[in-house]
Design an enzyme around this catalytic site. Sequence first.
Site, PDB file in Angstrom:
ATOM      1  N   ASP A 440       0.837  -1.209   0.000  1.00 20.40           N
ATOM      2  CA  ASP A 440       0.000   0.000   0.000  1.00 20.40           C
ATOM      3  C   ASP A 440       0.872   1.260   0.000  1.00 20.40           C
ATOM      4  OD1 ASP A 440      -2.377   1.412   0.114  1.00 20.40           O
ATOM      5  OD2 ASP A 440      -3.180   0.263   1.798  1.00 20.40           O
ATOM      6  N   ASP A 497     -10.618   1.567  -3.855  1.00 16.66           N
ATOM      7  CA  ASP A 497     -11.166   1.194  -2.552  1.00 16.66           C
ATOM      8  C   ASP A 497     -12.682   1.099  -2.611  1.00 16.66           C
ATOM      9  OD1 ASP A 497      -8.892   0.791  -1.162  1.00 16.66           O
ATOM     10  OD2 ASP A 497      -8.922   2.673  -0.042  1.00 16.66           O
TER      11      ASP A 497
HETATM   12  C1  DGJ Z   1      -5.986   1.471   1.800  1.00 21.65           C
HETATM   13  C2  DGJ Z   1      -6.262   0.295   0.926  1.00 21.65           C
HETATM   14  O1  DGJ Z   1      -6.645   0.708  -0.343  1.00 21.65           O
HETATM   15  C3  DGJ Z   1      -7.298  -0.585   1.581  1.00 21.65           C
HETATM   16  O2  DGJ Z   1      -7.673  -1.627   0.742  1.00 21.65           O
HETATM   17  C4  DGJ Z   1      -6.724  -1.100   2.860  1.00 21.65           C
HETATM   18  O3  DGJ Z   1      -5.631  -1.945   2.613  1.00 21.65           O
HETATM   19  C5  DGJ Z   1      -6.306   0.055   3.743  1.00 21.65           C
HETATM   20  N1  DGJ Z   1      -5.468   0.996   3.062  1.00 21.65           N
HETATM   21  C6  DGJ Z   1      -5.600  -0.412   4.963  1.00 21.65           C
HETATM   22  O4  DGJ Z   1      -5.142   0.616   5.730  1.00 21.65           O
END
Ligand code: DGJ
Length: 693
Positions: A440, A497
Site C-alpha cells: 500500500d 477502494d
Molecule cells: C488502503 C487500501 O486501499 C485498503 O484496501 C486497505 O488496505 C487500507 N489501506 C488499509 O489501511
Amino acid sequence: MQNWRLDDGRQTLVLAANRERLPEVVYWGAPLPKEDDAAVLSAASKLDVTGGMLDENPDLSICPEAVRTFPGQPGLILRAHDGTPLLPKFCFTGETLEEHALVLDYSDEANGLRYRAEIALDPETHIFTLTSEISADAPIHLHWLSAPVLPAPQHSEEMIDVTGRWCGEFHLNRTAWSPGIRYRENRTGRTGHEHFPALIVPGCGASNTQGEAWGFHYGWSGGHRMVAEELPDGRRQIQFGHAARMETAPSTKFRSAPLYAVYSSDGLNGIAVSFQRHLRDRIVTWPKPEAARPVHYNCWEAVYFDHKLDVLKDIAARASDLGAERFVLDDGWFGQRDDDTSSLSDWEVDTRKYPEGLHPLIDHVHSLGMTFGIWFEPEMINHNSDVFRAHPDWAAGSEDQLLGRQQMALDMSRTDVRDFIYDRMAAILREYPIDYIKWDHNRVLPMPDAAQTRGSYALIDRLRADFPDVEIESCASGGGRIDFGILSRTQRVWLSDSNDALERLRMQHNASLFLPAAITGSHVGPRVCHTSGRTLDIRFRAWVAAQRHMGFEMDPRELSEEEAAVLREVTSWWKHNREWMLDADILRLDSSDPAVIAEQQEARDGHRFVVFAGKAATSAQIAPRPIRLTRLDPNARYKVTLINRNSASTLSRGSPALKDGPVEVSGQYLMSHGITLPWSFPESMWVVEGERL
Ligand code: DGJ
C-alpha cells in the site's frame, strides 16, 4: 537527408532528419507500402511557408530545441551546475538500426552534451517503447526531459485522458483540440488517482470498435508531465516525461521512463488490446506464469483493525467454503496498530493480537487449502512508531509538513532506510510462508522527487530478487499507483477502494483501455457498500467481480444462505473459465444505450467469448437496445447462451429467444444487429457466453 522507418504490419513510423539535425516523425499511422520512400514522404509532407512567419517551418523533432526557433514547448530544459541555462543544439553522431529497433545518437559539443533516443517496436503487441537519455561531461541540472516526442494527428477533434479520485478512479476526460497546450502535471510524487499517465487521441469519428486512434502511456510511478500542444501552424506534438524539476540533484546522466505508444485502425479497442497484451505478456513478471490466478479473500472490510484470531479463522473457513483460494491479512497485524494513527514502519507482529505469532492463523488458512498474503505499507512512517522515535530524520519532508492519513513518507532515497525496511519485511517473509504482499501507499509525497521513486523501485526489486515466489499487489488507497513502471515489479493492482459494483462497472470498463483482467483485482464487497452506502444485489456484485481477477472482501458472516449460494455459483463459473478469460482481450462495446456498459471478453483464438452487459441506470426507452458485438468472424456461426437467464425479473414478460436457451447465428448478425436481451432492472448484469461452431 537521413531517414528511418519501422513497420509491424499494423502501423508504419517514418523518421526523417534535415542534414545533421534531430529527426521528425513525418508519418505514424496505417501501414504504408514498402515502395513509399521515406525521403519522398518527408518531402511530400513538408508544410508551405507564407507571410508573417519564418522562412522555414522549425522541425517538430523528437526533442524540439528552443534554440532552433521552435515555437512550442522544447523537449529538454537544462541548466549548468552553476545555474546558467543551457540551450542544446544537437548534431547526429550515430545510429543502430535493427528490424524493429532504432537507437539514434546526437551530441552538442559546445555544451558537452549527448542525447540518445531509443525506439523499439514489439511486432506482436504493436507497442512502441520510446526512451530518451541525456548525458553530460559535467554535472547538470535537469528541469525537463521528454521521452521522444511524437506528433498527434490533425484529423482529430479531441483527446481523451484519465482522471479520478479516491473511490472514483478512471474517469475519461475529453478535451477539444485548440491552439495552445493541454498540460497535465502530477506533482504528488505518486502516480495518483488523479493522473493516470496516459492519453488517447481518437481520429475523427472513432469509437470503441472503429476508426483510428493513437494511444500513449508513460511507465513511471513518481508523477508525470504531459504536454499535448497545437502549434500556431496547426501541427500537434505529444510530450511525456517525469514531472518537471523532480530531479533534485545535478548529475551527468538522466533518462526518461519508457513511453509506450500505439496506433490502431480499429478504434479504441485496438489501443486497449495492445496495452492489455503488452502489460500482461511483456511487462508483468509472473512468479508462476502457469499457475491459475487464485480467488482472493481480503479481510479489510470485514474486520478493519479489529484482529481476533478466532474471528479471522471463522472468516477464513467461510471464505474458503465460498471458493476463496488466497487469504490476505490486511492492515492491523503489526506494531500497536489499532487504528490508522500509529505503527507504520514497526513491521513486527503485534503479540497482543497474535500471542503465538501468525503461525496459528496461517496454519489454519493452509489447512483450508488457501495460500496466505499480507499487507504492508513499506514507504510510510507514523510519528507514533518505535522507528520514528529512534530515527526522526528518516521521514521525508519538513517537520511542519501536512500529514496524510496521519502519516509521513520515509525518505526512500536513503540506503539505510531501505535496508532497515528490507530487513523487517524480509524477516516476516522468512519466518512465515507468505506468497503475496498487498503493498500500500496511502499518501502523496511532501514534494515530487525522482530519487524517492527510484528508492521504492530498488526496495521492491531487492525483495523480488530474494523472494521470487512472492507476488505483489500495487495498492495506494485503491488505484493510486497504477502504471507500467510499478507493474514491471508487481502482478496485480487494487483498482479502487470502492467495492461498489455499480462504480466498479464503469471504472473497470475504462481501465480496460490499459489493463487486462489478469492484473485487475475486483472484490465482492459488503451488501451495503462501505464507501457509497449503496445496497446492491449479490448477483450484480458477484458478476462485476467476475469480470476481472475475482475476490471477496465482505464479512462472509453477513451472507444469507441464498447470497452464499449465488456467490459460490458465480465463483465456480469464474474458476471454470479463468484460464482463457484471464488471457482474453477485453473489448469495450459501443452500447447504443447509455444506461448499459457492455464488454466482450474474447479468447485469443477467437473460439469463445463472454459478454458482460451491466445495466448502470434505468434506460430512457422501454425495451433493451440490441448490443452489437465486435471482432467476430462474419462468416462463422456462433452459439450464444444467456447463462444467467434464470435471474430475469417477473417484469420481463416477453420472449426474446435468449430467455429460452441458446441461439445459433452468424458472426455478421451478431456484429450488425447484435444480441437482444431481456428487460432488466438497473444494477444488474446479463452474462452471455458465445462459442464459435
Ligand atoms: C488502503 C487500501 O486501499 C485498503 O484496501 C486497505 O488496505 C487500507 N489501506 C488499509 O489501511
